[in-house]
Enzyme design. Structure first.
Site, short mmCIF file in Angstrom:
data_model
loop_
_atom_site.label_atom_id
_atom_site.label_comp_id
_atom_site.label_asym_id
_atom_site.label_seq_id
_atom_site.Cartn_x
_atom_site.Cartn_y
_atom_site.Cartn_z
N THR A 32 0.84 -1.20 0.00
CA THR A 32 0.00 0.00 0.00
C THR A 32 0.87 1.25 0.00
O THR A 32 1.92 1.28 0.65
CB THR A 32 -0.88 -0.01 1.27
OG1 THR A 32 -1.69 -1.17 1.23
CG2 THR A 32 -1.77 1.22 1.35
N SER A 34 2.15 5.14 -2.20
CA SER A 34 2.41 5.71 -3.51
C SER A 34 3.43 4.88 -4.31
O SER A 34 3.30 4.73 -5.53
CB SER A 34 2.90 7.16 -3.37
OG SER A 34 4.06 7.22 -2.55
N THR A 35 4.43 4.31 -3.63
CA THR A 35 5.41 3.48 -4.35
C THR A 35 4.75 2.18 -4.81
O THR A 35 4.94 1.74 -5.95
CB THR A 35 6.63 3.18 -3.44
OG1 THR A 35 6.98 4.37 -2.73
CG2 THR A 35 7.82 2.74 -4.26
N GLY A 86 6.22 -0.77 -0.18
CA GLY A 86 7.09 0.35 0.18
C GLY A 86 7.38 0.34 1.67
O GLY A 86 7.06 -0.63 2.38
N GLY A 99 3.52 1.79 7.84
CA GLY A 99 2.23 2.15 8.42
C GLY A 99 1.86 3.61 8.25
O GLY A 99 0.84 4.04 8.77
N GLY A 100 2.70 4.34 7.49
CA GLY A 100 2.34 5.73 7.20
C GLY A 100 0.97 5.83 6.53
O GLY A 100 0.26 6.83 6.70
N GLU A 107 -0.44 -5.40 6.07
CA GLU A 107 0.88 -5.50 5.42
C GLU A 107 1.75 -6.53 6.15
O GLU A 107 2.43 -7.35 5.52
CB GLU A 107 1.58 -4.14 5.43
CG GLU A 107 0.90 -3.12 4.53
CD GLU A 107 1.46 -1.71 4.64
OE1 GLU A 107 1.23 -0.94 3.71
OE2 GLU A 107 2.10 -1.38 5.65
O1 LIG Z 1 3.51 1.34 5.08
C1 LIG Z 1 2.90 1.89 4.21
C2 LIG Z 1 1.44 2.07 4.21
O2 LIG Z 1 0.87 1.66 5.42
C3 LIG Z 1 3.67 2.41 3.02
O3 LIG Z 1 4.41 1.38 2.48
C4 LIG Z 1 4.57 3.51 3.48
O4 LIG Z 1 3.80 4.50 4.15
C5 LIG Z 1 5.33 4.14 2.31
O5 LIG Z 1 4.45 4.84 1.51
P1 LIG Z 1 4.93 5.61 0.20
O6 LIG Z 1 5.33 4.57 -0.79
O7 LIG Z 1 3.71 6.40 -0.22
O8 LIG Z 1 6.07 6.50 0.60
#
Ligand SMILES: O=C(CO)[C@H](O)[C@H](O)COP(=O)(O)O
EC number: 5.3.1.6
Length: 223
Positions: A32, A34-35, A86, A99-100, A107
């Site tokens: 989950t 953007s990456t 990501g 977990g951002g 996950e």
């Molecule tokens: O752990 C996550 C979501 O719960 C994402 O992998 C993490 O926050 C990185 O996100 P992004 O690819 O947008 O920087």
């Protein structure tokens, strides 16, 4: 190169790693954020090469389905060779903070099942010591104050993530100022607090391979 271009490059690198090992029965674990979204969009170009995916969030399931990629319930899947996701931070040992995007529990479950966890991230995510990014903790709503008090005893400053409910109906506490010199131990300690569903340290089960997008190209750390 922009950060999005770095993310796209690592997403493509992950496709290059997994594609030769896929067949028409393969199911891929998909993370989950953007990456991971760049990865999903590139994966869609190869959807005839595999069977389908397991999603680590409702958002990811929707994106996969929008590309016509079948999404399976993890309980119906007996073998998951790859999980691609990501991270918010990684150290050199490929221990992560995640977990951002509030999807940490699902996950962590998909990562636990997968034989190979490929983490894709731009170079800003590699840190000498985890913990500049506040550690997300998923908490059963009625335990919020209790868990917050226990996190303070562990040296952290928990902050309630306003307006966010996880896909599991829980809340997130983001913990600032933790001293994370022993990620495996801290992951266990936080998970042992009653009311915690899980925390965003991926140390007991780190990534197997980190594909890091840098201005000099994609670097590989790990397997
Ligand atoms: O752990 C996550 C979501 O719960 C994402 O992998 C993490 O926050 C990185 O996100 P992004 O690819 O947008 O920087």
């Amino acid at each position: 190169m922009t950060q999005d271009q770095l993310k796209q490059a690592v997403a493509q690198a992950a496709i290059d790693v997994i594609l030769p090992r896929l067949d028409k029965t393969s199911i891929i674990g998909v993370g989950t954020g953007s990456t991971a979204n760049f990865f999903i969009d590139l994966l869609a170009q190869h959807k005839m090469a595999f069977d389908g995916a397991v999603a680590s969030s409702e958002a990811t399931a929707q994106r996969l389905k929008s590309h016509g990629i079948p999404v399976y319930d993890l309980n119906s899947v007996s073998d998951l060779e790859f999980y691609v996701d990501g991270a918010d931070e990684s150290n050199e040992r490929l221990e992560l903070i995640k977990g951002g995007g509030a999807a940490l529990t699902r996950e962590k479950i998909v990562a636990a099942v997968a034989r190979t966890f490929i983490c894709i991230a731009d170079e800003s995510k590699l840190v000498p010591l985890l913990g500049t990014f506040p550690l997300p903790v998923e908490v059963i709503p009625m335990a919020r104050s209790h868990v917050a008090r226990q996190l303070v005893k562990l040296g952290g400053d928990p902050v309630y993530r306003e307006g966010v409910l996880t896909d599991n109906g829980n809340i997130i506490l983001d913990v600032y100022n933790l001293q994370i010199d022993s990620p495996v131990k801290l992951e266990e300690q936080i998970n042992a607090i009653v009311g915690v569903v899980t925390n965003g340290l991926f140390a007991a089960r780190p990534a197997d391979l980190l594909l890091l997008g840098t201005r000099d190209g994609v670097k590989r750390l790990g397997a």
